[in-house]
Enzyme design. Structure first.
Site, PDB file in Angstrom:
ATOM      1  N   GLN A  99       2.880  -4.094  -1.018  1.00 37.81           N
ATOM      2  CA  GLN A  99       3.667  -5.279  -1.345  1.00 37.81           C
ATOM      3  C   GLN A  99       3.588  -6.340  -0.249  1.00 37.81           C
ATOM      4  OE1 GLN A  99       5.461  -6.403  -4.015  1.00 37.81           O
ATOM      5  NE2 GLN A  99       4.579  -4.723  -5.205  1.00 37.81           N
ATOM      6  N   SER A 100       2.455  -6.411   0.421  1.00 29.71           N
ATOM      7  CA  SER A 100       2.297  -7.349   1.532  1.00 29.71           C
ATOM      8  C   SER A 100       2.371  -8.806   1.080  1.00 29.71           C
ATOM      9  CB  SER A 100       0.950  -7.109   2.215  1.00 29.71           C
ATOM     10  OG  SER A 100       0.646  -8.146   3.118  1.00 29.71           O
ATOM     11  N   ASN A 101       3.285  -9.552   1.670  1.00 29.63           N
ATOM     12  CA  ASN A 101       3.360 -10.994   1.439  1.00 29.63           C
ATOM     13  C   ASN A 101       2.145 -11.700   2.024  1.00 29.63           C
ATOM     14  OD1 ASN A 101       6.082 -11.020   0.252  1.00 29.63           O
ATOM     15  ND2 ASN A 101       6.754 -10.446   2.303  1.00 29.63           N
TER      16      ASN A 101
END
Length: 363
Positions: free
Chosen positions: A106-108
């Site tokens: 879920q890396s921004n």
């Protein structure tokens, strides 16, 4: 009585601001030097810096502000957009046909890198790992991961071996294909990436001058450390000697993060030709608020997220900015901030992650 005290603090703050701000000529000359660094425009700046009227009342002062770096143009925005303006410019300068980066599912940062690379026509490969094994299905069915897929990223999943060996293999394969890949580290947190927040500091100084405020502290959540490093470097480089940068750790103890901030600051100052600009005691990391590990929400963070949503209509994220906000609120409540005035929270984005973590809000 409280209002009189605030007026006194405001007057003192403005006096401090006047004493520590560069002259217009010196500021222009410093900006000219910085502006020589290659950059690609990826968003419209400046972002807003607004007073949180309702939260200020809830907390009983001092005045609280929020810098809205969550509102930008790369697939739902976030702080990495500023860094990518410099990182992707270097990729283009080096003749890259593809970029490679890495992060959690879920890396921004990964989501914004995919968006930025697509915007300028570069192939993009991302190496993802799962920081929360028990949530794998949820982390893969919505939020940032879903957007990575929609934007056509080449996704490579890392297993027990970790991301490092996968990154090396992807770079080797792309090199063999003649694509001259450009590797952007996690969070774009290196010297060139940190220039995005050197520039953000210049932007903030101008906004604070216009608003007539002189913040004693600015808070940012920190994981890979590039934002905190760039912000601290930029404030000092552009003449602000007084505002303290408080980095709230979201993933690790303070010591290694201080070392990483020191490294990025030193490399950034070398780029700018100003070695020794930032002293060791100016690097402040608070590590009481990250909980179990990266990717795991905390009770205090979820409470802070709900508090900001209900009082200000602003959405934080469950594993990063919420922890940062919980740190600012706690330090303020516990009176751990000396001469606190005009506190600023840097909202670095991440709202898409609320979807896979929805069970934390539905309970």
């Amino acid at each position: 009585m409280k209002q009189n005290r605030r007026d006194m603090l405001k007057t003192a703050g403005l006096a401090t601001l006047a004493a520590t701000t560069f002259s217009a000529k010196a500021f222009a000359e410093t900006s000219k030097n910085f502006n020589q660094i290659p950059r690609i425009k990826l968003t419209t700046l400046p972002t807003a810096c607004n007073k949180m009227e309702n939260l200020t009342q809830l907390m009983g002062g001092p005045d609280l502000y929020i810098k809205r770096d969550d509102v930008m143009e790369l697939a739902h925005g976030g702080n990495k957009t500023r860094k990518l303006e410099f990182s992707l410019a270097e990729a283009v300068k080096n003749g890259a046909k593809a970029v490679v980066t890495q992060g959690g599912l879920q890396s921004n940062h990964v989501r914004q890198t995919v968006s930025g690379a697509k915007k300028i026509g570069l192939e993009v490969h991302v190496i993802l790992s799962n920081p929360v094994p028990e949530m794998e299905d949820r982390l893969k069915d919505s939020g940032n991961y879903l957007m990575d897929r929609l934007m056509g990223a080449h996704i490579h999943l890392a297993g027990a071996e970790g991301r490092g060996p996968v990154v090396e293999k992807v770079i080797a394969d792309l090199t063999a294909q003649g694509k001259n890949p450009y590797n952007i580290p996690s969070g774009a947190s290196n010297a060139i990436g940190s220039m995005g927040y050197v520039d953000a500091a210049r932007e903030l100084i101008s906004q604070w001058n216009e608003m007539g405020i002189s913040p004693s502290h600015i808070f940012t959540a920190t994981g890979s450390c590039g934002t905190a490093a760039g912000l601290l470097t930029g404030l000092r480089y552009f003449g602000n000697r007084t505002t303290k940068v408080i980095a709230i750790s979201v993933a690790a103890p303070a010591a290694p993060l201080k070392n990483r901030i020191r490294q990025i600051v030193d490399e950034g100052c070398e780029m700018l030709g100003t070695p020794g600009l930032v002293k060791d005691d100016e690097i402040i990391v608070e590590d009481k608020y990250y909980g179990q590990a990266y990717g795991y929400p905390t009770d205090a963070g979820i409470a802070a997220l709900k508090m900001i949503a209900e009082s200000e209509g602003i959405i934080l994220d469950p594993v990063y900015t919420s922890k940062g906000m919980s740190g600012m609120i706690d330090m303020l409540r516990m009176e751990r901030l000396e001469n606190a005035r005009d506190l600023v929270f840097l909202h670095t984005g991440g709202a898409p992650a609320i979807h896979p973590y929805r069970d934390y809000f539905n309970a």
